[in-house]
Write an enzyme that holds these catalytic residues in place. Structure first.
Site, mmCIF file in Angstrom:
data_model
loop_
_atom_site.group_PDB
_atom_site.id
_atom_site.type_symbol
_atom_site.label_atom_id
_atom_site.label_comp_id
_atom_site.label_asym_id
_atom_site.label_seq_id
_atom_site.Cartn_x
_atom_site.Cartn_y
_atom_site.Cartn_z
ATOM 1 N N LYS A 35 -7.590 8.129 -1.490
ATOM 2 C CA LYS A 35 -8.834 8.671 -0.922
ATOM 3 C C LYS A 35 -9.354 9.849 -1.739
ATOM 4 O O LYS A 35 -9.485 10.976 -1.266
ATOM 5 C CB LYS A 35 -8.633 9.077 0.539
ATOM 6 C CG LYS A 35 -8.245 7.914 1.441
ATOM 7 C CD LYS A 35 -8.257 8.303 2.901
ATOM 8 C CE LYS A 35 -7.929 7.138 3.814
ATOM 9 N NZ LYS A 35 -6.531 6.693 3.745
ATOM 10 N N ASP B 290 -3.471 4.358 -1.919
ATOM 11 C CA ASP B 290 -4.427 4.863 -0.919
ATOM 12 C C ASP B 290 -4.536 6.373 -1.078
ATOM 13 O O ASP B 290 -3.959 7.138 -0.320
ATOM 14 C CB ASP B 290 -3.944 4.470 0.475
ATOM 15 C CG ASP B 290 -5.019 4.674 1.523
ATOM 16 O OD1 ASP B 290 -6.168 4.979 1.151
ATOM 17 O OD2 ASP B 290 -4.707 4.537 2.718
ATOM 18 N N THR C 215 -14.104 15.021 -12.532
ATOM 19 C CA THR C 215 -12.694 14.932 -12.131
ATOM 20 C C THR C 215 -12.369 13.549 -11.584
ATOM 21 O O THR C 215 -11.316 12.969 -11.892
ATOM 22 C CB THR C 215 -12.390 16.021 -11.076
ATOM 23 O OG1 THR C 215 -12.739 17.291 -11.640
ATOM 24 C CG2 THR C 215 -10.936 16.027 -10.683
ATOM 25 N N GLN D 175 -2.918 2.419 17.366
ATOM 26 C CA GLN D 175 -4.232 1.926 16.952
ATOM 27 C C GLN D 175 -5.079 1.719 18.210
ATOM 28 O O GLN D 175 -4.627 1.097 19.166
ATOM 29 C CB GLN D 175 -4.110 0.594 16.192
ATOM 30 C CG GLN D 175 -3.360 0.704 14.870
ATOM 31 C CD GLN D 175 -4.220 1.256 13.752
ATOM 32 O OE1 GLN D 175 -5.309 1.769 13.992
ATOM 33 N NE2 GLN D 175 -3.732 1.178 12.536
ATOM 34 N N GLY E 192 1.167 -2.502 8.766
ATOM 35 C CA GLY E 192 2.338 -1.642 8.656
ATOM 36 C C GLY E 192 3.398 -2.011 9.666
ATOM 37 O O GLY E 192 4.182 -2.941 9.472
ATOM 38 N N ARG E 193 3.381 -1.283 10.780
ATOM 39 C CA ARG E 193 4.474 -1.384 11.749
ATOM 40 C C ARG E 193 4.757 -2.777 12.301
ATOM 41 O O ARG E 193 5.926 -3.094 12.552
ATOM 42 C CB ARG E 193 4.224 -0.386 12.886
ATOM 43 C CG ARG E 193 4.429 1.059 12.419
ATOM 44 C CD ARG E 193 3.776 2.061 13.319
ATOM 45 N NE ARG E 193 2.315 1.955 13.247
ATOM 46 C CZ ARG E 193 1.477 2.706 13.930
ATOM 47 N NH1 ARG E 193 1.943 3.629 14.762
ATOM 48 N NH2 ARG E 193 0.183 2.555 13.797
ATOM 49 N N THR F 275 -11.942 6.021 10.517
ATOM 50 C CA THR F 275 -12.053 5.501 11.890
ATOM 51 C C THR F 275 -11.578 6.517 12.922
ATOM 52 O O THR F 275 -11.769 6.316 14.112
ATOM 53 C CB THR F 275 -11.253 4.193 12.046
ATOM 54 O OG1 THR F 275 -9.966 4.391 11.474
ATOM 55 C CG2 THR F 275 -11.944 3.040 11.374
ATOM 56 N N ASP G 62 -13.956 14.442 -5.344
ATOM 57 C CA ASP G 62 -14.035 15.680 -6.131
ATOM 58 C C ASP G 62 -15.330 15.598 -6.932
ATOM 59 O O ASP G 62 -16.120 14.658 -6.751
ATOM 60 C CB ASP G 62 -12.797 15.803 -7.045
ATOM 61 C CG ASP G 62 -12.456 17.262 -7.348
ATOM 62 O OD1 ASP G 62 -13.387 18.030 -7.674
ATOM 63 O OD2 ASP G 62 -11.276 17.633 -7.266
ATOM 64 N N ILE G 63 -15.544 16.545 -7.836
ATOM 65 C CA ILE G 63 -16.743 16.464 -8.674
ATOM 66 C C ILE G 63 -16.627 15.238 -9.582
ATOM 67 O O ILE G 63 -15.525 14.742 -9.851
ATOM 68 C CB ILE G 63 -16.962 17.742 -9.508
ATOM 69 C CG1 ILE G 63 -15.793 17.980 -10.469
ATOM 70 C CG2 ILE G 63 -17.189 18.952 -8.605
ATOM 71 C CD1 ILE G 63 -16.074 19.071 -11.496
ATOM 72 N N LYS H 267 0.853 -1.196 0.000
ATOM 73 C CA LYS H 267 0.000 0.000 0.000
ATOM 74 C C LYS H 267 0.884 1.240 0.000
ATOM 75 O O LYS H 267 1.763 1.378 0.856
ATOM 76 C CB LYS H 267 -0.909 0.031 1.234
ATOM 77 C CG LYS H 267 -1.792 1.274 1.280
ATOM 78 C CD LYS H 267 -2.834 1.174 2.380
ATOM 79 C CE LYS H 267 -2.419 1.728 3.713
ATOM 80 N NZ LYS H 267 -2.444 3.200 3.799
#
Ligand code: C5P
Length: 235
Positions: A66, A64, A73, A190, A210-211, A120, A69-70, A37
């Site tokens: 996210k 990722d 676009t 988290q 991830g970590r 979240t 927009d209109i 990711k």
């Protein structure tokens, strides 16, 4: 999704400030991880070019971004992302117009579109501030159904929401789940974590980690443990 290779259900988050650091991590992990990711931090530090390098190395890539927009676009941005051959892309799943546009932009490509339902990090008060009277859990389900109706391929959701989403949207939608930790492992920042086995059992199709892998003393060993847990949960 059941037939998909279990090793591609583990997506490692490349949350690094530079492509040099990301490259070092990917090189170290080698064949232990096949799906990465790339998020906003790395995207603004050369991450888009780096994502194409990852694809050229045979890795799968989840962008990722996210997007919101209109419609015009969003449609054209998604069409351009699809032309790179990336595998997953996030869109804010706040309304049907945006998601319909994303689906048009994807066309017949293999790009999987994932809806971000409710971040979240947002609580009841934050949603009231946005003008919504719905509780976060209800809004998540409402938007997951909208995403399904729009023809999106899946949602990003915590493992704790996965079962309710799965019940609401049926068996085909992807559920991509972050906030995953091994039993007894560090939770970092988290707040609500879930083990790989519980997430998959609740209906998650992919885990974003991830970590627990990138900060592990032995990242290859850590990735192997996550893969083994996923395989166990899938029977
Ligand atoms: O290091 P860790 O396993 O917590 O990283 C999880 C990844 O998933 C990060 O890239 C984080 O931004 C992302 N994510 C999350 N929670 C969400 C959505 C995305 O942790 N609700």
């Amino acid at each position: 999704m059941q037939k998909e290779n279990n090793s591609n259900k583990l997506i490692v988050a490349l949350d690094f400030p530079t492509t040099d650091l990301a490259t070092a991590q990917v090189d170290q992990l080698g064949d232990a991880v096949g799906f990465y990711k790339v998020g906003l931090e790395l995207l603004f530090a050369g991450g888009l070019d780096y994502a194409t390098t990852l694809k050229a190395q045979g890795k799968s890539v989840f962008l990722d971004m996210k997007l919101l927009d209109i419609a015009n676009t969003v449609e054209k941005a998604v069409a351009n992302v699809a032309s790179f051959g990336f595998d997953m892309l996030t869109i804010h799943g706040v309304d049907a117009k945006t998601m319909d546009a994303a689906v048009r932009g994807r066309g017949n490509s293999n790009l999987k579109l994932l809806a971000v339902t409710v971040l979240t990090s947002l609580n009841d008060d934050d949603l009231k501030q946005q003008g919504s009277s719905m509780a976060p859990a209800d809004l998540v389900l409402h938007r997951a159904k909208l995403a399904h109706e729009a023809g999106m391929d899946g949602v990003v959701a915590s493992g704790l929401e996965a079962a309710a989403i799965r019940a609401a949207v049926g068996p085909e939608m992807l559920i991509v789940t972050p906030g995953v930790r091994l039993a007894g492992g560090s939770v970092d920042d988290q707040a609500r974590v879930i083990t790989p086995e519980r997430a998959i059992s609740a209906g998650a199709t992919h885990l974003v980690v991830g970590r627990p892998i990138t900060q592990a003393n032995d990242p290859i060993e850590a990735a192997g443990i996550f893969r083994a847990e996923i395989a166990k949960a899938n029977g």
